[in-house]
Enzyme design. Structure first.
Site, short mmCIF file in Angstrom:
data_model
loop_
_atom_site.label_atom_id
_atom_site.label_comp_id
_atom_site.label_asym_id
_atom_site.label_seq_id
_atom_site.Cartn_x
_atom_site.Cartn_y
_atom_site.Cartn_z
N LYS A 161 20.76 -30.69 0.25
CA LYS A 161 19.95 -30.74 -0.97
C LYS A 161 19.07 -29.99 -1.33
CE LYS A 161 19.87 -35.94 -0.65
NZ LYS A 161 19.12 -37.19 -0.56
N ALA A 186 17.26 -26.64 -8.43
CA ALA A 186 18.51 -25.45 -8.02
C ALA A 186 19.77 -25.42 -8.93
CB ALA A 186 18.80 -25.47 -6.67
P1 B16 Z 1 24.59 -27.45 -9.18
P2 B16 Z 1 17.54 -29.87 -7.35
C1 B16 Z 1 20.26 -29.24 -6.35
O1 B16 Z 1 18.96 -29.55 -7.51
C2 B16 Z 1 20.72 -29.99 -5.65
O2 B16 Z 1 19.72 -30.85 -4.73
C3 B16 Z 1 21.94 -29.45 -4.71
O3 B16 Z 1 22.61 -30.48 -3.98
C4 B16 Z 1 22.99 -28.66 -5.66
O4 B16 Z 1 23.93 -27.99 -4.73
C5 B16 Z 1 22.09 -27.60 -6.47
O5 B16 Z 1 21.14 -28.39 -7.34
C6 B16 Z 1 22.95 -26.82 -7.22
O6 B16 Z 1 23.57 -27.93 -8.42
O7 B16 Z 1 25.75 -27.49 -8.67
O8 B16 Z 1 24.29 -28.48 -10.49
O9 B16 Z 1 24.12 -26.23 -9.97
O10 B16 Z 1 17.45 -30.83 -6.26
O11 B16 Z 1 17.09 -28.41 -6.90
O12 B16 Z 1 17.18 -30.30 -8.78
#
Ligand code: B16
Ligand code: MG
Length: 213
Positions: A43, A113
């Site tokens: 996460k 992220a």
């Molecule tokens: P994507 P956050 C993160 O979002 C997720 O918690 C994490 O599980 C994920 O791998 C990452 O975003 C990247 O996401 O594949 O959509 O670019 O919790 O920072 O909002």
């Protein structure tokens, strides 16, 4: 405290379950079964780093080209799952807090992220609540590095020390602390217990608590 920075996944919407399913399928392709506990540690971690961790757990080495292919497949799977997402998936209490910030002129940034953050905000219909958006497309370093939150504070023209960060992941809480911000841990997982304050849901956060901060 003068500004709010919201993480996305796990704070505004529970997309972790979709990430989990998509990563599980990728794991199976390399003969590995991803557990809930391992997923918890992914996460807040970027897509590229998440794959590296899974390959490391699986003790599998792949070429750059093979990794790119898996990253593409994972995101395709994830996007297909979130395609039908709507306002009803916004977590309890989020809209109330966003509306409160708007009424009180508290600047709000997104610090996620995810490279899919703008798509998700659009689907949820809440883009207009944010004065600044910082996501995986705007940073070079993944949480626990504080870059994503520091950029948010900069765009809001706020001193990092005056920012409250709502986060559900251990990596994000470390990032907020490294940015000298005040993290509020969301979701009640044991990983968020290191935050200055913790809540199971945004519904539990009262206006009095925010004013006191
Ligand atoms: P994507 P956050 C993160 O979002 C997720 O918690 C994490 O599980 C994920 O791998 C990452 O975003 C990247 O996401 O594949 O959509 O670019 O919790 O920072 O909002
Ligand atoms: Mg999160």
């Amino acid at each position: 405290m003068k500004a709010f920075i919201f993480d996305l996944d796990g704070v505004i919407v529970d997309t972790a379950k979709y990430h989990f399913l998509a990563w599980k399928r990728i794991g199976e392709k390399v003969g590995f079964t991803l557990t809930h506990e391992q997923n918890e540690s992914l996460k807040g971690v970027s897509r590229v780093e998440s794959l590296d961790r899974i390959l490391n757990w699986a003790k599998v080495e792949l070429s750059q080209e093979e990794k790119e292919q898996l990253l593409h497949e994972k995101n395709k799977d994830y996007l297909a799952q979130i395609n039908t997402m709507g306002q009803d998936e916004i977590l309890p209490g989020v809209l109330t807090l966003l509306q409160y910030a708007k009424e009180k002129n508290i600047p709000v940034a997104l610090g996620s992220a995810s490279k899919n953050a703008t798509t998700i905000l659009e689907k949820l219909g809440i883009t207009s609540y944010f004065n600044a958006l910082v996501d995986g497309n705007h940073v070079t370093q993944s949480k626990p590095n504080p870059e994503v939150f520091l950029k948010g504070a900069e765009l809001l023209q706020q001193d990092p020390k005056n920012c409250i960060v709502f986060e559900d992941a251990a990596a994000g809480i470390q990032a907020a602390k490294a940015a000298q911000m005040t993290p509020i841990g969301m979701g009640g997982a044991k990983e968020v217990q290191t935050a200055d304050y913790c809540f199971n849901s945004m519904e539990e956060i009262t206006h009095q608590f925010i004013s006191a901060l």
